[in-house]
Structures are given as structure tokens and as C-alpha cells.
Motif scaffolding. Sequence first.
Motif, PDB file in Angstrom:
ATOM      1  N   LYS A 115     -70.512  64.483   6.124  1.00 24.57           N
ATOM      2  CA  LYS A 115     -69.103  64.476   6.384  1.00 24.57           C
ATOM      3  C   LYS A 115     -68.561  63.124   5.749  1.00 24.57           C
ATOM      4  CE  LYS A 115     -68.444  67.704  10.044  1.00 24.57           C
ATOM      5  NZ  LYS A 115     -69.094  68.727   9.428  1.00 24.57           N
ATOM      6  N   ALA A 116     -67.365  62.983   5.324  1.00 25.47           N
ATOM      7  CA  ALA A 116     -66.937  61.873   4.637  1.00 25.47           C
ATOM      8  C   ALA A 116     -66.674  60.644   5.543  1.00 25.47           C
ATOM      9  CB  ALA A 116     -65.461  62.088   3.857  1.00 25.47           C
ATOM     10  N   ASP A 117     -66.368  60.963   6.823  1.00 24.06           N
ATOM     11  CA  ASP A 117     -66.424  59.868   7.598  1.00 24.06           C
ATOM     12  C   ASP A 117     -67.502  59.060   7.928  1.00 24.06           C
ATOM     13  OD1 ASP A 117     -66.894  62.342   9.385  1.00 24.06           O
ATOM     14  OD2 ASP A 117     -66.838  60.621  11.000  1.00 24.06           O
ATOM     15  N   VAL A 118     -68.654  59.840   7.829  1.00 20.64           N
ATOM     16  CA  VAL A 118     -70.228  58.976   8.097  1.00 20.64           C
ATOM     17  C   VAL A 118     -70.306  58.027   6.929  1.00 20.64           C
ATOM     18  CG1 VAL A 118     -72.472  59.493   7.967  1.00 20.64           C
ATOM     19  CG2 VAL A 118     -71.222  61.251   9.093  1.00 20.64           C
ATOM     20  N   TRP A 119     -69.824  58.260   5.602  1.00 18.29           N
ATOM     21  CA  TRP A 119     -70.086  57.117   4.652  1.00 18.29           C
ATOM     22  C   TRP A 119     -69.123  56.003   4.967  1.00 18.29           C
ATOM     23  CZ3 TRP A 119     -74.182  58.769   2.228  1.00 18.29           C
ATOM     24  CH2 TRP A 119     -74.409  60.172   2.172  1.00 18.29           C
ATOM     25  N   LYS A 120     -68.166  56.369   5.659  1.00 19.53           N
ATOM     26  CA  LYS A 120     -67.207  54.967   6.214  1.00 19.53           C
ATOM     27  C   LYS A 120     -67.635  54.214   7.124  1.00 19.53           C
ATOM     28  CE  LYS A 120     -63.606  57.497   3.959  1.00 19.53           C
ATOM     29  NZ  LYS A 120     -62.165  58.294   4.035  1.00 19.53           N
ATOM     30  N   ARG A 121     -68.607  54.787   8.182  1.00 17.10           N
ATOM     31  CA  ARG A 121     -69.033  53.973   9.150  1.00 17.10           C
ATOM     32  C   ARG A 121     -69.438  52.569   8.897  1.00 17.10           C
ATOM     33  NH1 ARG A 121     -72.569  58.965  12.313  1.00 17.10           N
ATOM     34  NH2 ARG A 121     -70.694  60.215  12.538  1.00 17.10           N
ATOM     35  N   ALA A 122     -69.267  51.630   9.784  1.00 12.87           N
ATOM     36  CA  ALA A 122     -69.683  50.226   9.563  1.00 12.87           C
ATOM     37  C   ALA A 122     -71.103  50.249   9.403  1.00 12.87           C
ATOM     38  CB  ALA A 122     -69.327  49.490  10.911  1.00 12.87           C
ATOM     39  N   GLY A 123     -71.870  51.093   9.891  1.00 12.26           N
ATOM     40  CA  GLY A 123     -73.385  50.997   9.841  1.00 12.26           C
ATOM     41  C   GLY A 123     -73.950  51.650   8.542  1.00 12.26           C
ATOM     42  N   VAL A 124     -72.919  52.253   7.637  1.00 14.49           N
ATOM     43  CA  VAL A 124     -73.383  52.980   6.525  1.00 14.49           C
ATOM     44  C   VAL A 124     -72.798  52.299   5.319  1.00 14.49           C
ATOM     45  CG1 VAL A 124     -73.270  55.107   5.340  1.00 14.49           C
ATOM     46  CG2 VAL A 124     -73.773  55.165   7.739  1.00 14.49           C
ATOM     47  N   LYS A 125     -71.423  52.323   5.549  1.00 14.49           N
ATOM     48  CA  LYS A 125     -70.572  51.624   4.402  1.00 14.49           C
ATOM     49  C   LYS A 125     -70.650  52.366   3.005  1.00 14.49           C
ATOM     50  CE  LYS A 125     -71.513  47.036   6.366  1.00 14.49           C
ATOM     51  NZ  LYS A 125     -72.280  45.807   5.917  1.00 14.49           N
ATOM     52  N   SER A 126     -71.290  53.000   2.433  1.00 15.75           N
ATOM     53  CA  SER A 126     -71.260  54.032   1.322  1.00 15.75           C
ATOM     54  C   SER A 126     -72.488  54.848   1.145  1.00 15.75           C
ATOM     55  CB  SER A 126     -70.733  52.971   0.106  1.00 15.75           C
ATOM     56  OG  SER A 126     -72.251  52.588  -0.544  1.00 15.75           O
ATOM     57  N   PRO A 127     -72.351  55.607   0.402  1.00 15.17           N
ATOM     58  CA  PRO A 127     -73.293  56.485   0.155  1.00 15.17           C
ATOM     59  C   PRO A 127     -74.528  55.814  -0.876  1.00 15.17           C
ATOM     60  CG  PRO A 127     -71.327  57.678  -0.778  1.00 15.17           C
ATOM     61  CD  PRO A 127     -70.980  56.283  -0.083  1.00 15.17           C
ATOM     62  N   ALA A 128     -74.140  54.745  -1.378  1.00 11.98           N
ATOM     63  CA  ALA A 128     -75.196  53.970  -2.102  1.00 11.98           C
ATOM     64  C   ALA A 128     -76.071  53.113  -1.150  1.00 11.98           C
ATOM     65  CB  ALA A 128     -74.400  52.930  -3.211  1.00 11.98           C
ATOM     66  N   ASN A 129     -75.769  53.102   0.222  1.00  6.87           N
ATOM     67  CA  ASN A 129     -76.503  52.115   1.019  1.00  6.87           C
ATOM     68  C   ASN A 129     -77.686  53.112   1.742  1.00  6.87           C
ATOM     69  OD1 ASN A 129     -77.340  50.199   2.946  1.00  6.87           O
ATOM     70  ND2 ASN A 129     -75.602  50.217   4.344  1.00  6.87           N
ATOM     71  N   CYS A 130     -78.673  53.625   0.883  1.00  5.95           N
ATOM     72  CA  CYS A 130     -79.546  54.344   1.415  1.00  5.95           C
ATOM     73  C   CYS A 130     -80.427  54.259   2.539  1.00  5.95           C
ATOM     74  CB  CYS A 130     -80.773  54.478   0.260  1.00  5.95           C
ATOM     75  SG  CYS A 130     -80.191  55.098  -1.586  1.00  5.95           S
ATOM     76  N   GLY A 131     -80.593  52.763   2.952  1.00  4.76           N
ATOM     77  CA  GLY A 131     -81.455  52.239   3.891  1.00  4.76           C
ATOM     78  C   GLY A 131     -80.621  52.390   5.070  1.00  4.76           C
ATOM     79  N   ALA A 132     -79.386  52.640   5.135  1.00  3.90           N
ATOM     80  CA  ALA A 132     -78.568  52.808   6.329  1.00  3.90           C
ATOM     81  C   ALA A 132     -79.024  53.785   7.096  1.00  3.90           C
ATOM     82  CB  ALA A 132     -76.993  52.730   6.131  1.00  3.90           C
ATOM     83  N   CYS A 133     -79.420  55.042   6.410  1.00  3.32           N
ATOM     84  CA  CYS A 133     -79.889  56.132   7.098  1.00  3.32           C
ATOM     85  C   CYS A 133     -81.541  56.715   6.977  1.00  3.32           C
ATOM     86  CB  CYS A 133     -79.019  57.371   6.683  1.00  3.32           C
ATOM     87  SG  CYS A 133     -77.148  57.275   6.964  1.00  3.32           S
ATOM     88  N   HIS A 134     -81.866  56.411   5.557  1.00  6.87           N
ATOM     89  CA  HIS A 134     -83.116  56.688   5.399  1.00  6.87           C
ATOM     90  C   HIS A 134     -84.159  55.324   5.633  1.00  6.87           C
ATOM     91  CE1 HIS A 134     -82.611  60.341   3.010  1.00  6.87           C
ATOM     92  NE2 HIS A 134     -81.433  59.657   2.650  1.00  6.87           N
ATOM     93  N   THR A 135     -84.687  55.282   6.758  1.00  4.70           N
ATOM     94  CA  THR A 135     -85.589  54.238   7.381  1.00  4.70           C
ATOM     95  C   THR A 135     -86.562  53.755   6.571  1.00  4.70           C
ATOM     96  OG1 THR A 135     -86.837  55.522   8.732  1.00  4.70           O
ATOM     97  CG2 THR A 135     -84.755  54.574   9.662  1.00  4.70           C
ATOM     98  N   THR A 136     -86.904  54.607   5.549  1.00  4.43           N
ATOM     99  CA  THR A 136     -88.138  54.391   4.625  1.00  4.43           C
ATOM    100  C   THR A 136     -87.709  54.183   3.229  1.00  4.43           C
ATOM    101  OG1 THR A 136     -88.707  56.567   4.555  1.00  4.43           O
ATOM    102  CG2 THR A 136     -89.899  55.111   6.211  1.00  4.43           C
ATOM    103  N   ALA A 137     -86.466  53.954   2.831  1.00  3.95           N
ATOM    104  CA  ALA A 137     -85.910  53.934   1.661  1.00  3.95           C
ATOM    105  C   ALA A 137     -86.628  52.624   0.790  1.00  3.95           C
ATOM    106  CB  ALA A 137     -84.436  53.758   1.466  1.00  3.95           C
ATOM    107  N   ALA A 138     -86.950  51.852   1.534  1.00  7.09           N
ATOM    108  CA  ALA A 138     -87.533  50.611   0.731  1.00  7.09           C
ATOM    109  C   ALA A 138     -88.645  50.814   0.199  1.00  7.09           C
ATOM    110  CB  ALA A 138     -87.522  49.342   1.693  1.00  7.09           C
TER     111      ALA A 138
END
Length: 152
Positions: A115-138
Motif C-alpha cells: 500500500k502507498a502509505d508503507v512507502w512513506k513510513r519513516a523506516g522505509v522512506k521510498s520504494p528505492a530503499n530496498c534494505g528497509a524491507c529486504h534484510t538481505t538486499a545488500a
Amino acid sequence: MKNLFTLILSVLVVAPAFAAKVPMPSDMPKSYEAECASCHMAYPPGLLSEKSWQNVMSGLNKHFGTDASLDAKDQKEISVWLQNNAATKKKYNVVAPENRITKTSWFIREHDEIKADVWKRAGVKSPANCGACHTTAAEGIFSEKSISIPAK
């Protein structure tokens, strides 16, 4: 019968796991980490096509609203490395709209339930912040098993 079972299991279980891996090539130049990863995660080059990386690197003076210009040596080193390691799979090997990973059809399809509000959460900030949700993105692993969406 055992071979058929193994084949079915590999298609249903193993194949999706491999599809979620876009590893960082081991020959990543130090300049990529120093320059690019100083502002955002070091995206695996396999997430964009060669042409998209050409476009990104030729427009660093207006890199998504920021001047990310580099000296000529670093620009060439990073550009060559990104293009040499760009996506080859059909899924990723298209010119991304606005040269953004987050605007590709595969990214949108993979994240259509967010949902759109998830991308706006302080811990996420934007869809480009992969590591916010994908813990193994690095590590270039974007499987559903490694997802932890910040509550706030």
C-alpha cells in the motif's frame, strides 16, 4: 517417479528462490561503494539493463534531483563495470522508465500488494530503499523469506 518429483519440487521451490537473487559481482570497484553507496544502497547492476545504466551514468549531474557528478576516472570505471554486469535476463533487460529500478514492470509487479502509505513510513522512506524491507538486499537477495516491513 523420483526424478519427476525432484523436477516438480525444484520448479516450485528452488526456481523462485533463484529468481529473487541478483548477486553483487565480486569485482565491484571500490569507487562504486565509495561514491554510489555513500548515498543509497549499492544496487546490484543486474537490476537494470546496460542502456539504463548508460543513461544513469551520463546524467549524474541531475541524478534523481541531486548532483552526483564524479571525476572522469571514477565515472568511467563505474560506468564500464555497471554496463558489463547489467541485466541479461529478459525480465530485467529493458530500458527502465526514468532509469529507475522502481519504475520497471517487474518491480511494480513484485510490489503491487504494498500500500502507498508503507512507502512513506519513516523506516522505509521510498520504494528505492530496498534494505528497509529486504534484510538481505545488500547481498543481492530479495526473496520473500528475507522481508521484514517496518511498522513505522
